[in-house]
Scaffold this motif. Structure first.
Motif, mmCIF file in Angstrom:
data_model
loop_
_atom_site.group_PDB
_atom_site.id
_atom_site.type_symbol
_atom_site.label_atom_id
_atom_site.label_comp_id
_atom_site.label_asym_id
_atom_site.label_seq_id
_atom_site.Cartn_x
_atom_site.Cartn_y
_atom_site.Cartn_z
ATOM 1 N N ALA A 163 -7.137 4.697 2.651
ATOM 2 C CA ALA A 163 -6.635 4.275 3.692
ATOM 3 C C ALA A 163 -5.782 5.336 4.273
ATOM 4 O O ALA A 163 -5.973 5.319 5.593
ATOM 5 N N ILE B 66 -12.713 3.969 3.595
ATOM 6 C CA ILE B 66 -12.257 2.889 2.659
ATOM 7 C C ILE B 66 -13.067 2.135 1.785
ATOM 8 O O ILE B 66 -13.086 2.342 0.615
ATOM 9 N N ARG C 100 0.789 -1.323 -0.012
ATOM 10 C CA ARG C 100 -0.119 0.087 -0.232
ATOM 11 C C ARG C 100 0.799 1.296 -0.188
ATOM 12 O O ARG C 100 0.541 2.220 -0.606
ATOM 13 N N THR D 265 -8.020 7.672 6.064
ATOM 14 C CA THR D 265 -8.835 7.064 7.136
ATOM 15 C C THR D 265 -7.760 7.070 8.219
ATOM 16 O O THR D 265 -8.388 7.478 9.324
ATOM 17 N N THR E 82 -8.377 3.741 -3.547
ATOM 18 C CA THR E 82 -8.569 2.643 -2.030
ATOM 19 C C THR E 82 -7.339 3.189 -1.342
ATOM 20 O O THR E 82 -7.578 3.437 0.017
#
Length: 868
Positions: free
Chosen positions: A619, A602, A402, A622, A615
């Motif tokens: 994240a 998300i 990620r 978030t 996405t």
């Protein structure tokens, strides 16, 4: 100059003589004479008024005083029409140079001639007033010229470096650079006869002594000299003729370049101008064969940064072991420099992309190093071992993947191809190796008569449907203490681990991460319901398959809010709670003991085909949003017990899926009610070889008579790709069913307080004898959740005046080994005269707060090195 120095002697003359002649042959006072404040005095300009008219006016007003002013010399008596008046008057002379000398507060009368030479400068009152603020009594001619140059350029300080910064900044207009421009302030310098003074200053301080000097040439020489002094090797032949010849004075070019790029007011002009110079030099071709090690200390040009990134990328693709350690060391060094500095990364797209390139390289290095540790794949002795291994280390594959892809999102819009090959390698390693290997090992845990799917229990783990009884209730002390439960949709374990790091970096916050065994299928409706307090959980068989807790519907926010009222609780969206603010928020929670707060970022972004590629951005957002929410609860609502959890996790891959990733069902089984990409729900649907199957009574604790059968695709496969297939959840991979639980408390304990890491200077030498001086520091302790990293700006100073460049060093090592916590740096000392018996200081200041953390006395004796 002060008019008082003219009016006072004139007033004395008028006290005894009513008529005064003033012949100002050079016209020095022509612009100011009208402003003289003289009572009962008529002012007449002789060139503008006929002699007869003057005679008649004087005879008609004998009681008046008259000032007869002319910029012409006194006429021959035989041709003087006003001779009779002149014979009974007084003559006045003003010495502008003497007045100016006094006005400026200068003590040396040897400057009279110099002031006359600079007469053009002194014609403007505003310039004189600004010069007066800079001049000191002991200034000599060179000092005055330097300060006049500072006035004309509006430099921050009356010194060459500030003057150059202003001059070079004017080469930029509307975001465009013209290296051949003759800016207005340079034209002002020339018009005021200060051009030679400027070039003399450049020669004295930089050793620049060209027969045909020019701003463009000086700029190129300063930048190339700075590049060459930092370069670990022999510079290219195409650059050598630009290097300033005097070695000691050339050091000043590096000091100037360092100050220029670190000055926020001139940050943009430096970037634009050096980019233009780099293009003119065709630097990109000259750097082609150079290594990152050769360039590690060069901060001059953006092209250097891009060359280093390219070289490090090649090392990562081809290296392993110790080579990776050197990559991480170089990344840390470059982050402390100009182009990829974390503090300035958002200043513009280029700097953000360069900083993100290093983020990507770092993530890729750690990812491939971790992969090398598991070159044989994965094997788990039990479900307990599998979950434990994932929580301890394997989650990092997901997190690093990620981080890498999130970083490349800032690089790719620049059109740079530098990370393309590395991205393919990471994608292949994640989607083509990690996920298949993990899927294979995880399948062995799930399948079989004694597999996890047959019992859905893991020793030491709490099932998600028992969250309230096993996690919330003990904290509430039987319902007497208030508990805040934050549920973030699709908030998977690796993102939670990052949030824990962020929270624990704040004083008074203590966060601990654990996990739940998530329900199956791992989707929102079932996950959300299982987290509520309940004795029974069941499905209502209708079109939406609503969840029923203790006989009451709990699928919507309104239903959950009504349901929680029985527990002195409430359900609320995160954004609605934050919008209340402190006072209304406290009123809202005052009578309540259980507050469920729902956050959705998300899943909101990832679960749509149109936005699923964002996405990883979701994240990152978030983590920021949940940290802010926790801070609001603790600081504004006096929250003491806060839990953060999720309904389920998610799986995501950047690359498009292939047919091999699909577990296609030839047809939906009879009895199916809902068919999604990663799960199928129904009644009496039997089994399928392409799927794992089960019943929610076992995997979610629903009532047997009101449970549902399910199929979930094996491994990371999808049943179909409709509506987007990169972001999914619903099945039984660790990323989906290892549901995080973060327990957060506010505490005044000393153990919960954070502090910044301390540093010490190594070595006993306190003498500077060369223009380049190396210093070594040690980070006194390892960085941890409570011991935070710090970036320091280090320099040499005379009191507070810089006598060197400034270097930024970040101390962020988490190693327990002292040698791995050492950092060294090179400071370039400004050439000049130093008192070898005086104390100068090595100073370290916090890069963010400017607080001084170290001041060590040093002696500077450059005369020693200058002798050789």
């Amino acid at each position: 100059m002060s008019l008082q120095r003219i009016t006072d002697p004139l007033a004395v003359l008028f006290a005894s003589h009513p008529i005064v002649f003033w012949h100002d042959q050079e016209g020095e006072f022509s612009a100011t004479v009208d402003n003289l404040a003289l009572d009962n005095v008529n002012f007449v300009r002789l060139q503008e008024t006929p002699a007869l008219q003057i005679k008649m006016a004087i005879e008609r007003q004998p009681e008046q005083c008259w000032l007869l002013y002319s910029t012409q010399p006194e006429p021959d008596p035989n041709k003087d029409w006003l001779l009779d008046i002149r014979l009974r008057s007084k003559s006045f002379k003003a010495d502008s140079t003497s007045i100016l000398l006094d006005d400026l507060g200068l003590v040396s009368h040897t400057l009279r001639g110099h002031l006359k030479e600079r007469a053009k400068f002194f014609r403007a009152k505003e310039r004189v007033e600004r010069l007066k603020r800079l001049v000191v009594a002991s200034d000599n001619a060179d000092d005055l010229d330097r300060k006049m140059l500072a006035v004309l350029t509006r430099a921050d300080q009356p010194e060459l470096f500030s003057i150059l910064q202003r001059l070079f900044a004017t080469l930029v207009g509307d975001g465009q650079v013209n290296l051949n421009a003759q800016p207005k302030i340079w034209q002002d310098i020339v018009a005021n006869d200060l051009e030679d003074a400027f070039w003399l200053l450049a020669k004295t301080q930089l050793g620049y002594a060209e027969t045909e000097p020019g701003l463009r040439d000086l700029l190129f020489r300063i930048l190339v000299t700075d590049f060459s002094r930092s370069f670990m090797g022999e510079p290219a032949e195409a650059l050598k003729h630009f290097i300033l010849p005097e070695r000691n004075l050339a050091a000043n070019a590096s000091v100037f370049a360092s100050r220029w790029r670190s000055d926020l007011a001139h940050y943009t002009s430096y970037n634009l101008i050096t980019a233009a110079v780099g293009r003119d030099l065709e630097l990109i071709h000259l750097l082609g064969g150079l290594s990152a090690d050769d360039l590690s200390e060069v901060m001059t040009f953006e092209e250097v940064e891009r060359r280093i990134i390219s070289d490090l990328k090649d090392r990562i693709l081809g290296g392993a072991g110790a080579a990776m350690d050197s990559v991480l060391t170089l990344i840390a060094r470059r982050r402390d420099g100009h182009w990829a500095n974390q503090i300035l990364a958002n200043a513009n797209e280029v700097n953000r992309a360069l900083a993100a390139s290093y983020d990507a390289l770092e993530a890729a290095t750690h990812f491939l190093t971790l992969k090398d540790q598991y070159r044989e794949g994965f094997s788990f002795a039990s479900s307990e071992a599998g979950v434990s291994t994932y929580q301890a280390e394997l989650y990092r594959f997901d997190q690093l993947y990620r981080h890498f892809n999130r970083a490349t999102e800032f690089v790719e819009p620049m059109g740079w191809a530098v990370l393309h090959e590395l991205k393919q390698r990471i994608e292949a390693a994640y989607s083509g190796w990690f996920i298949p290997q993990l899927s294979s090992a995880w399948a062995k845990i799930l399948e079989g008569e004694a597999g996890l799917l047959s019992c859905w229990l893991i020793p030491g783990s709490i099932n998600q449907q028992n969250f309230f009884d096993k996690v919330v209730l003990p904290l509430s002390d039987g319902g007497t203490k208030r508990v805040f439960v934050i549920i973030s949709d699709a908030f998977r374990f690796e993102v939670a681990e990052e949030l824990v790091q962020v929270i624990n970096s704040k004083s008074r916050f203590k966060a601990a991460l654990s996990s739940l065994l998530g329900v199956l299928p791992s989707y929102t409706g079932l996950g959300m319901a299982s987290l509520l307090p309940h004795q029974t959980l069941a499905y209502k068989i209708n079109s939406s398959l609503e969840l029923i807790a203790d006989g009451k519907p709990v699928s919507s926010m309104e239903q959950r809010n009504a349901y929680l009222a029985a527990y002195s609780g409430a359900a609320i969206k995160a954004e609605d709670l934050l919008a209340m603010g402190k006072d209304k928020g406290r009123e809202f929670v005052r009578e309540r003991r259980l507050i469920y707060i729902y956050h959705d970022r998300i899943d909101l972004i990832g679960d749509k085909q149109s936005s699923e590629t964002k996405t990883f951005e979701a994240a990152a957002d978030t983590v920021i949003e949940l940290a802010q929410l926790v801070g609001f609860i603790v600081n504004s609502l006096n929250g003491y017990n806060v839990l953060v959890t999720a309904d389920h996790g998610f799986m995501y891959q950047e690359s498009a899926l292939e047919e091999a990733d699909k577990s296609t069902l030839s047809e939906k089984p009879e009895g199916s009610l809902v068919a999604k990409k990663r799960y199928l729900l129904g009644q009496g649907i039997g089994c399928n070889a392409k799927a794992w199957s089960g019943n929610t009574a076992l995997t979610a604790g629903t009532e047997p008579e009101r449970s549902l059968d399910f199929w979930i695709p094996k491994g990371a496969n999808r049943f179909h790709f409709t509506g987007g297939a990169r972001f999914v959840h619903g099945s039984a991979m660790p990323q989906e069913i290892v549901v995080p639980v973060i327990a957060i408390r506010s505490t005044e304990s000393e153990l919960a307080k954070t502090r910044i890491v301390s540093i010490s200077l190594l070595g006993a030498s306190n003498k500077v004898v060369t223009n380049t001086q190396r210093y070594e520091f040690i980070q006194n302790e390892a960085v941890s959740e409570r011991v935070l990293p710090r970036a320091l700006v280090i320099s040499l100073r005379d009191g507070d005046r810089l006598i060197s460049d400034e270097q930024t060093v970040t101390f962020d090592s988490s190693s327990q080994l002292l040698d791995e916590r050492k950092r060294s740096l090179l400071l370039t000392v400004l050439s000049g005269s130093y008192d070898r018996n005086k104390d100068y200081y090595l100073v370290a200041r916090d890069a963010a707060t400017k607080v001084e953390v170290l001041r060590a006395p040093v002696k500077v004796d450059l005369a020693f090195s200058n002798d050789f």
